[in-house]
Motif scaffolding. Structure first.
Motif, PDB file in Angstrom:
ATOM      1  N   ARG A 135       9.221   0.525 -23.667  1.00  0.00           N
ATOM      2  CA  ARG A 135       7.951  -0.206 -23.844  1.00  0.00           C
ATOM      3  C   ARG A 135       7.811  -1.317 -22.793  1.00  0.00           C
ATOM      4  N   VAL A 136       8.851  -2.100 -22.625  1.00  0.00           N
ATOM      5  CA  VAL A 136       8.812  -3.194 -21.646  1.00  0.00           C
ATOM      6  C   VAL A 136       8.601  -2.629 -20.236  1.00  0.00           C
ATOM      7  N   ALA A 137       9.337  -1.592 -19.891  1.00  0.00           N
ATOM      8  CA  ALA A 137       9.225  -1.006 -18.552  1.00  0.00           C
ATOM      9  C   ALA A 137       7.839  -0.413 -18.324  1.00  0.00           C
ATOM     10  N   HIS A 138       7.300   0.265 -19.327  1.00  0.00           N
ATOM     11  CA  HIS A 138       5.979   0.866 -19.189  1.00  0.00           C
ATOM     12  C   HIS A 138       4.914  -0.208 -18.945  1.00  0.00           C
ATOM     13  N   LEU A 139       4.981  -1.282 -19.708  1.00  0.00           N
ATOM     14  CA  LEU A 139       4.024  -2.370 -19.515  1.00  0.00           C
ATOM     15  C   LEU A 139       4.134  -2.970 -18.119  1.00  0.00           C
ATOM     16  N   ARG A 140       5.358  -3.179 -17.662  1.00  0.00           N
ATOM     17  CA  ARG A 140       5.549  -3.780 -16.345  1.00  0.00           C
ATOM     18  C   ARG A 140       5.094  -2.840 -15.232  1.00  0.00           C
ATOM     19  N   ILE A 141       5.374  -1.565 -15.359  1.00  0.00           N
ATOM     20  CA  ILE A 141       4.944  -0.597 -14.346  1.00  0.00           C
ATOM     21  C   ILE A 141       3.421  -0.568 -14.269  1.00  0.00           C
ATOM     22  N   ARG A 142       2.762  -0.641 -15.417  1.00  0.00           N
ATOM     23  CA  ARG A 142       1.289  -0.673 -15.429  1.00  0.00           C
ATOM     24  C   ARG A 142       0.766  -1.955 -14.787  1.00  0.00           C
ATOM     25  N   GLN A 143       1.428  -3.077 -15.037  1.00  0.00           N
ATOM     26  CA  GLN A 143       1.009  -4.332 -14.425  1.00  0.00           C
ATOM     27  C   GLN A 143       1.149  -4.279 -12.904  1.00  0.00           C
ATOM     28  N   LEU A 144       2.191  -3.633 -12.435  1.00  0.00           N
ATOM     29  CA  LEU A 144       2.438  -3.573 -10.991  1.00  0.00           C
ATOM     30  C   LEU A 144       1.437  -2.681 -10.264  1.00  0.00           C
ATOM     31  N   ALA A 145       0.673  -1.880 -10.994  1.00  0.00           N
ATOM     32  CA  ALA A 145      -0.327  -1.022 -10.368  1.00  0.00           C
ATOM     33  C   ALA A 145      -1.571  -1.815  -9.963  1.00  0.00           C
ATOM     34  N   ALA A 146      -1.705  -3.034 -10.466  1.00  0.00           N
ATOM     35  CA  ALA A 146      -2.865  -3.860 -10.139  1.00  0.00           C
ATOM     36  C   ALA A 146      -2.792  -4.327  -8.684  1.00  0.00           C
ATOM     37  N   THR A 147      -3.946  -4.721  -8.161  1.00  0.00           N
ATOM     38  CA  THR A 147      -4.001  -5.214  -6.787  1.00  0.00           C
ATOM     39  C   THR A 147      -3.148  -6.458  -6.618  1.00  0.00           C
ATOM     40  N   ARG A 148      -3.271  -7.385  -7.559  1.00  0.00           N
ATOM     41  CA  ARG A 148      -2.468  -8.614  -7.554  1.00  0.00           C
ATOM     42  C   ARG A 148      -1.693  -8.667  -8.862  1.00  0.00           C
ATOM     43  N   PRO A 149      -0.509  -8.053  -8.921  1.00  0.00           N
ATOM     44  CA  PRO A 149       0.236  -8.016 -10.182  1.00  0.00           C
ATOM     45  C   PRO A 149       0.619  -9.416 -10.662  1.00  0.00           C
ATOM     46  N   ALA A 150       0.542  -9.581 -11.964  1.00  0.00           N
ATOM     47  CA  ALA A 150       0.930 -10.853 -12.570  1.00  0.00           C
ATOM     48  C   ALA A 150       2.442 -11.000 -12.527  1.00  0.00           C
ATOM     49  N   ALA A 151       2.894 -12.240 -12.566  1.00  0.00           N
ATOM     50  CA  ALA A 151       4.334 -12.497 -12.591  1.00  0.00           C
ATOM     51  C   ALA A 151       4.903 -12.047 -13.932  1.00  0.00           C
ATOM     52  N   LEU A 152       6.149 -11.675 -13.923  1.00  0.00           N
ATOM     53  CA  LEU A 152       6.830 -11.254 -15.139  1.00  0.00           C
ATOM     54  C   LEU A 152       7.073 -12.472 -16.014  1.00  0.00           C
ATOM     55  N   SER A 153       6.634 -12.392 -17.265  1.00  0.00           N
ATOM     56  CA  SER A 153       6.807 -13.538 -18.161  1.00  0.00           C
ATOM     57  C   SER A 153       8.274 -13.674 -18.558  1.00  0.00           C
ATOM     58  N   PRO A 154       8.729 -14.892 -18.846  1.00  0.00           N
ATOM     59  CA  PRO A 154      10.127 -15.092 -19.250  1.00  0.00           C
ATOM     60  C   PRO A 154      10.495 -14.298 -20.505  1.00  0.00           C
ATOM     61  N   ARG A 155       9.558 -14.163 -21.424  1.00  0.00           N
ATOM     62  CA  ARG A 155       9.827 -13.419 -22.660  1.00  0.00           C
ATOM     63  C   ARG A 155      10.089 -11.938 -22.371  1.00  0.00           C
ATOM     64  N   VAL A 156       9.266 -11.342 -21.522  1.00  0.00           N
ATOM     65  CA  VAL A 156       9.440  -9.933 -21.161  1.00  0.00           C
ATOM     66  C   VAL A 156      10.722  -9.747 -20.359  1.00  0.00           C
TER      67      VAL A 156
END
Length: 101
Positions: free
Chosen positions: A60-81
Motif C-alpha cells: 500500500r505504501v509503495a503503491h501510493l508513493r509510486i503514484r505520487q512520483l508520476a506527477a509532474t512535481r512529486p510531493a515530498a515523502l511524509s515522515p509518517r509514510v
C-alpha cells in the motif's frame, strides 16, 4: 509556458520503489512457504498472518508513493509514510533472517 523538467530522479526513485516491492514480495512468499511447511502450530499461523499484513501494508505504501512520483512535481515523502515503509522493510528483513537461521 514550458513546464520545468523534473529530470530522471522521479523515474529512478519510482524504479527503486518497484525493486524494493519485488524484494519484499519475494521475502514474504518465501517466509509464507516456510511457515506453511511447518507443523501448523498457532505460532506459525500467527507468523503467517503477521507476514501477510506487513507485506500488504508495504504494498500500500509503495503503491501510493509510486503514484505520487508520476506527477509532474512529486510531493515530498511524509515522515509518517517513510516511517511506515522503513518499519515494513525492517520487519520483512527480520523474517528473512529468521528463514535463513
Amino acid at each position: 509556458m514550458t513546464r520545468p523538467d523534473a529530470g530522471l530522479q522521479p523515474e529512478r526513485t519510482r524504479l527503486a520503489w518497484r525493486r524494493t516491492t519485488l524484494a519484499c514480495s519475494v521475502t514474504a512468499v518465501l517466509a509464507l512457504r516456510q511457515a506453511l511447511r511447518g507443523s501448523g502450530s498457532p505460532l506459525e499461523i500467527t507468523g503467517v498472518a503477521v507476514i501477510a499484513l506487513v507485506w500488504v501494508a508495504f504494498l500500500r505504501v509503495a503503491h501510493l508513493r509510486i503514484r505520487q512520483l508520476a506527477a509532474t512535481r512529486p510531493a515530498a515523502l511524509s515522515p509518517r509514510v517513510a516511517t511506515g515503509a522503513v518499519a515494513c522493510t525492517v520487519a520483512l528483513a527480520v523474517f528473512a533472517m529468521a528463514l535463513v537461521l
